[in-house]
Design an enzyme around this catalytic site. Structure first.
Site, short mmCIF file in Angstrom:
data_model
loop_
_atom_site.label_atom_id
_atom_site.label_comp_id
_atom_site.label_asym_id
_atom_site.label_seq_id
_atom_site.Cartn_x
_atom_site.Cartn_y
_atom_site.Cartn_z
N ASP A 110 26.89 55.64 39.85
CA ASP A 110 26.68 54.09 40.14
C ASP A 110 27.97 53.20 39.46
O ASP A 110 27.71 51.98 39.21
CB ASP A 110 25.37 53.61 39.54
CG ASP A 110 25.29 52.25 40.13
OD1 ASP A 110 25.59 52.02 41.17
OD2 ASP A 110 24.17 51.36 39.42
N ASP A 125 25.59 56.87 46.63
CA ASP A 125 26.99 56.45 46.23
C ASP A 125 28.31 57.17 45.65
O ASP A 125 29.06 56.52 45.37
CB ASP A 125 26.60 55.43 44.93
CG ASP A 125 25.43 54.62 45.41
OD1 ASP A 125 25.40 53.92 46.39
OD2 ASP A 125 24.53 54.16 44.45
N ASP A 184 15.73 46.89 43.00
CA ASP A 184 17.23 47.05 43.40
C ASP A 184 17.89 47.07 41.96
O ASP A 184 18.94 47.37 41.75
CB ASP A 184 17.81 46.23 44.19
CG ASP A 184 17.50 46.44 45.73
OD1 ASP A 184 17.00 47.56 45.89
OD2 ASP A 184 17.21 45.59 46.49
#
Length: 479
Positions: free
Chosen positions: A122, A160, A310
């Site tokens: 991330d 990601d 989120d």
């Protein structure tokens, strides 16, 4: 959270949960259905595994009279969603994965795992954390591989990790690509029936050509394909078109027959701002299935479990009933295919998953160290009615999650009560598998209806989330 223009929302997720009896009972009582069926396209066929102890299921079990419960139960809890392997613990991950995969195989269903622990995941955003280095990461992957069993398993490898590279130097990027390629080969070598998919971002992020180049560099030639739209809201049609373009670009590089998985957990409503924590226009999308009717798409999955935040307004990965209800309310009903299996018996152990509601102080990083465990009842011959031990399973700035194991003595017991005193400034915000009350600093945790009876030397577990104060092990009394 990423600073990229159209990022995913990331989520910290959990290790393998254990079936919660109360949650399973709620699901069994409701009008719940599964999308099963035989695949009419792609390379996968069969029913996807529905875990009866998701955060949503536990919330419904704990709040049966809430006005939102029926909708969340019937349209979210009833459906299979992916299981995130993201708490970085080299020593326990094999057993955790093996238990989850084994439960799915016993049900005759296909488990879907999301492996999320690569170094610098991330890029330091809302779900920062992961392995301290890539050598340790490969050890973790190796232990995951040992738990995959022998039947079909879906693995979405590192969301990601390929679409989001802005924080990586050239050497870091090369090392990450090598790590992903090695992880793919390790997982597939351990169980040839494992289907591994790599990160392809989503249709409004990188171009299909650029994403194909990145996938090729990360070793997609040895994978089964790629996944898109994880935690995002782009329409399924657009994602499928994007996937076909990626597959075509890969084929142009000599990498053919790579299929797609699309996350449809939140793409049934409006598009727009990527963060869904306070967007009431979103709806759950296509219900999970391997019957996609699209030769390039192996499955529609709920990779991001609906109702989990989120990280914008609430703690990343925390279950929020308002979000779940907003996604499910007004969405079409699930297909009325009856379940292939029914929930079975109540558990003897407590869930080891993250909270069903957000801590009041959001965690800023996922835990990267093994849990701190210490027995709080003295060792001996276990002559008493029961003993209790306390384990911190994860922690973050301002809070932690703990698990308590209750063990009967030399005789069976029909109920138990565990008590302790909270440190100054600490409060308990949530608990499961117990009826827990506090009076000032005094905590009393009594058995739930299903886990009070223990055979001699038998044990059960309960858990809780606490904010503030110290996470040091308190003195417990069990009676």
């Amino acid at each position: 959270m990423s600073s990229s223009p159209s990022p995913h929302s990331r989520t910290r997720r959990r290790l393998v949960p254990v079936v919660a009896g109360s949650a399973a009972a709620i699901v069994a009582a409701g009008a719940v259905w599964f999308t099963t069926g035989v695949a009419s396209a792609g390379t996968l066929s069969g029913a996807l595994y529905r875990d009866p102890d998701t955060a949503a299921a536990r919330w419904v079990a704990a709040n049966p009279n809430d006005s939102r419960a029926a909708v969340i139960r019937d349209k979210i809890v009833s459906q299979p969603s992916a299981h995130w392997v993201s708490s970085f613990n080299v020593g326990t991950v094999q057993a955790d994965v093996s238990a989850y995969v084994g439960a799915a195989e016993s049900a005759g269903q296909i488990p879907a795992l999301v492996v999320y622990g690569i170094t610098n995941r991330d890029c330091g955003g809302a779900s920062a954390g992961g392995a301290p280095d890539l050598a340790t990461y490969q050890t973790w992957i190796g232990n995951i591989a040992k738990g995959l069993g022998s039947q079909t398993v879906i693995v979405a490898l590192e969301p990601d990790s390929i679409a989001l590279q802005t924080c990586l130097s050239a050497s870091d990027l090369s090392a990450r690509n090598q790590a992903l390629h090695s992880a793919t080969r390790t997982l597939k070598a351990a169980n040839p029936n494992t289907k591994v998919y790599l990160d392809a971002g989503h249709s409004t992020w990188n171009s299909a050509g650029e994403q194909a180049n990145r996938l090729a560099a990360a070793g997609v030639a040895d994978a089964d394909g790629f996944f898109t739209n994880v935690s995002n809201f782009n329409p399924t049609s657009g994602e499928a078109a994007y996937g076909r373009s990626i597959s075509s670009a890969l084929a142009g590089q000599g990498i053919a027959n790579k299929h797609q998985i699309i996350d449809t957990s939140r793409n049934g409503g409006a598009s727009g701002d990527w963060c869904g924590d306070d967007n009431t226009d979103r709806r759950i999308g296509q219900y999970p299935t391997t019957a996609t009717n699209d030769s390039n798409v192996d499955a529609y999955l709920w990779v991001k479990p609906p109702g989990e935040a989120d990280g914008c307004k609430y703690a990343a990965g925390s279950f929020q009933p308002d979000l779940a209800y907003s996604l499910a309310n007004g969405a079409p009903n699930p297909p009325t295919t009856p379940p292939t299996t029914a929930p079975t018996t109540p558990p003897t152990t407590a869930p080891t998953t993250p909270p069903t509601t957000a801590p009041t102080t959001p965690p800023t990083t996922a835990p990267t160290t093994p849990p701190t465990t210490a027995p709080t009842s003295p060792p001996g011959d276990n002559q008493g009615a029961c003993q209790a031990s306390y384990q911190v399973t994860s922690s973050w700035q301002g809070g932690f999650q703990a698990q308590v194991t209750v063990t009967a003595g030399n005789s069976s017991i029909g109920s138990w009560t565990v008590s302790w005193t909270l440190p100054s400034g600490q409060s308990i915000t949530q608990s499961w598998s117990t009826t827990l009350t506090t009076s000032g600093a005094a905590v009393t945790a009594r058995n739930a209806t299903w886990n009070g009876s223990l055979a001699a030397h038998g044990s059960t577990q309960f858990g809780f989330i606490a904010n503030g104060g110290s996470s040091s092990v308190p003195a417990l009394t069990c009676s």
